[in-house]
Design a protein around this motif. Sequence first.
Motif, PDB file in Angstrom:
ATOM      1  N   GLU A 153       0.693  -0.987   0.029  1.00  0.00           N
ATOM      2  CA  GLU A 153      -0.132  -0.008  -0.028  1.00  0.00           C
ATOM      3  C   GLU A 153       0.837   1.151   0.064  1.00  0.00           C
ATOM      4  N   MET A 154       0.712   1.835  -0.897  1.00  0.00           N
ATOM      5  CA  MET A 154       1.753   3.008  -1.146  1.00  0.00           C
ATOM      6  C   MET A 154       1.655   4.099  -0.051  1.00  0.00           C
ATOM      7  N   ASP A 155       0.346   4.287   0.007  1.00  0.00           N
ATOM      8  CA  ASP A 155      -0.044   5.259   1.177  1.00  0.00           C
ATOM      9  C   ASP A 155       0.459   5.168   2.651  1.00  0.00           C
ATOM     10  N   ARG A 156       0.734   3.916   2.672  1.00  0.00           N
ATOM     11  CA  ARG A 156       1.136   3.562   4.246  1.00  0.00           C
ATOM     12  C   ARG A 156       2.717   3.243   4.239  1.00  0.00           C
ATOM     13  N   LYS A 157       3.385   3.366   3.042  1.00  0.00           N
ATOM     14  CA  LYS A 157       4.742   2.833   2.988  1.00  0.00           C
ATOM     15  C   LYS A 157       5.703   3.884   3.819  1.00  0.00           C
ATOM     16  N   ASP A 158       5.454   5.364   3.751  1.00  0.00           N
ATOM     17  CA  ASP A 158       6.317   6.199   4.598  1.00  0.00           C
ATOM     18  C   ASP A 158       6.003   5.925   5.888  1.00  0.00           C
ATOM     19  N   GLU A 159       4.893   5.715   6.493  1.00  0.00           N
ATOM     20  CA  GLU A 159       4.661   5.573   7.764  1.00  0.00           C
ATOM     21  C   GLU A 159       5.279   4.153   8.565  1.00  0.00           C
ATOM     22  N   ILE A 160       5.239   3.027   7.696  1.00  0.00           N
ATOM     23  CA  ILE A 160       5.637   1.956   8.043  1.00  0.00           C
ATOM     24  C   ILE A 160       7.217   1.985   8.072  1.00  0.00           C
ATOM     25  N   VAL A 161       7.932   2.574   7.048  1.00  0.00           N
ATOM     26  CA  VAL A 161       9.440   2.837   7.251  1.00  0.00           C
ATOM     27  C   VAL A 161       9.750   3.537   8.328  1.00  0.00           C
ATOM     28  N   THR A 162       9.035   4.707   8.649  1.00  0.00           N
ATOM     29  CA  THR A 162       9.586   5.581   9.621  1.00  0.00           C
ATOM     30  C   THR A 162       9.380   4.973  10.911  1.00  0.00           C
ATOM     31  N   ASN A 163       8.239   3.945  11.030  1.00  0.00           N
ATOM     32  CA  ASN A 163       8.014   3.327  12.201  1.00  0.00           C
ATOM     33  C   ASN A 163       9.026   2.236  12.404  1.00  0.00           C
ATOM     34  N   ILE A 164       9.592   1.518  11.483  1.00  0.00           N
ATOM     35  CA  ILE A 164      10.569   0.655  11.624  1.00  0.00           C
ATOM     36  C   ILE A 164      12.034   1.217  12.179  1.00  0.00           C
ATOM     37  N   VAL A 165      12.238   2.442  11.210  1.00  0.00           N
ATOM     38  CA  VAL A 165      13.550   2.977  11.491  1.00  0.00           C
ATOM     39  C   VAL A 165      13.655   3.646  13.076  1.00  0.00           C
ATOM     40  N   THR A 166      12.496   4.206  13.286  1.00  0.00           N
ATOM     41  CA  THR A 166      12.331   4.740  14.832  1.00  0.00           C
ATOM     42  C   THR A 166      12.452   3.789  15.687  1.00  0.00           C
ATOM     43  N   LYS A 167      12.099   2.521  15.556  1.00  0.00           N
ATOM     44  CA  LYS A 167      12.331   1.782  16.683  1.00  0.00           C
ATOM     45  C   LYS A 167      13.457   1.037  16.671  1.00  0.00           C
ATOM     46  N   ILE A 168      14.350   0.836  15.543  1.00  0.00           N
ATOM     47  CA  ILE A 168      15.745   0.387  15.437  1.00  0.00           C
ATOM     48  C   ILE A 168      16.550   1.406  16.230  1.00  0.00           C
ATOM     49  N   LEU A 169      16.247   2.832  15.805  1.00  0.00           N
ATOM     50  CA  LEU A 169      17.248   3.565  16.265  1.00  0.00           C
ATOM     51  C   LEU A 169      17.167   4.172  17.643  1.00  0.00           C
ATOM     52  N   ALA A 170      15.883   3.770  18.010  1.00  0.00           N
ATOM     53  CA  ALA A 170      15.567   3.976  19.474  1.00  0.00           C
ATOM     54  C   ALA A 170      16.630   2.996  20.529  1.00  0.00           C
ATOM     55  N   GLN A 171      17.237   2.230  19.933  1.00  0.00           N
ATOM     56  CA  GLN A 171      18.196   1.568  20.603  1.00  0.00           C
ATOM     57  C   GLN A 171      19.716   2.018  20.493  1.00  0.00           C
ATOM     58  N   TYR A 172      19.741   3.093  19.914  1.00  0.00           N
ATOM     59  CA  TYR A 172      21.219   3.963  19.591  1.00  0.00           C
ATOM     60  C   TYR A 172      20.997   5.124  20.523  1.00  0.00           C
ATOM     61  N   PRO A 173      21.868   5.347  21.359  1.00  0.00           N
ATOM     62  CA  PRO A 173      23.455   4.598  21.527  1.00  0.00           C
ATOM     63  C   PRO A 173      22.927   3.653  22.591  1.00  0.00           C
ATOM     64  N   PRO A 174      23.733   2.380  22.885  1.00  0.00           N
ATOM     65  CA  PRO A 174      23.501   1.363  23.726  1.00  0.00           C
ATOM     66  C   PRO A 174      23.255   1.953  25.198  1.00  0.00           C
ATOM     67  N   ASP A 175      22.410   1.308  25.902  1.00  0.00           N
ATOM     68  CA  ASP A 175      22.609   1.553  27.135  1.00  0.00           C
ATOM     69  C   ASP A 175      23.776   1.046  27.867  1.00  0.00           C
ATOM     70  N   LEU A 176      24.738   1.725  28.187  1.00  0.00           N
ATOM     71  CA  LEU A 176      26.103   1.410  28.513  1.00  0.00           C
ATOM     72  C   LEU A 176      25.974   1.381  30.256  1.00  0.00           C
ATOM     73  N   SER A 177      25.090   1.595  30.810  1.00  0.00           N
ATOM     74  CA  SER A 177      25.041   1.548  32.397  1.00  0.00           C
ATOM     75  C   SER A 177      24.824  -0.059  32.662  1.00  0.00           C
ATOM     76  N   LYS A 178      24.482  -0.842  31.775  1.00  0.00           N
ATOM     77  CA  LYS A 178      24.170  -2.433  31.559  1.00  0.00           C
ATOM     78  C   LYS A 178      25.757  -3.062  31.385  1.00  0.00           C
ATOM     79  N   LYS A 179      26.519  -2.227  30.703  1.00  0.00           N
ATOM     80  CA  LYS A 179      27.928  -2.801  30.598  1.00  0.00           C
ATOM     81  C   LYS A 179      28.658  -3.161  31.548  1.00  0.00           C
ATOM     82  N   LYS A 180      29.240  -4.705  31.524  1.00  0.00           N
ATOM     83  CA  LYS A 180      29.652  -5.384  32.501  1.00  0.00           C
ATOM     84  C   LYS A 180      31.331  -5.071  32.239  1.00  0.00           C
TER      85      LYS A 180
END
Length: 180
Positions: A153-180
């Motif tokens: 669905e062309m109308d949803r592609k921008d929304e889907i891509v933005t959602n995926i990229v946002t969720k991936i990059l939410a994990q950057y930078p890594p939480d270094l407080s958990k680093k051992k």
Amino acid sequence: MKTIKFLPLLLLFIVASCDSVQVYSDYDKSADFKQYKTFAFLKSGIDKVEISDLDKKRILNAIDQQLQAKGFTKSENPDLLVNIFTKSRKEVSVNQFNAGWGYGWGYGWNPYMYGGHTTVSSTTEGTLYIDLIDAKKKELIWQGEGIGTLSKEMDRKDEIVTNIVTKILAQYPPDLSKKK
């Protein structure tokens, strides 16, 4: 009556599961993520990605927006190089439903069964990888991965891509407080 109350909950679950994205990340534990302030796209790597130029543009725009929202700036002399690659897998589902029982009580081949219905559907599951590479050392320091269902669905592609990229990059930078 309980079935009627349960139906909206089931429909909500089905709709929510269609938009779900699984994300993972991995990183170099010796990297100092605080030193990275600028980025550029790794053109030689991105040119090799086998998706449409329009989808590639959507992904790069979403990455650009997310990195700038994190305080990064684009640069000709970057600290980080950004690369992407993708994989896809098609899943086919075959569902049979018989709405009635004839002679033979429904076991084996039964010419007296009625209302038989078979549906075949397919979905494409895609994986987007985002690599962040130390520009000076030319070493991968962080990789994010997002897995989700792709849409035609062309109308949803921008929304889907933005959602995926946002969720991936939410994990950057890594939480270094958990680093051992």
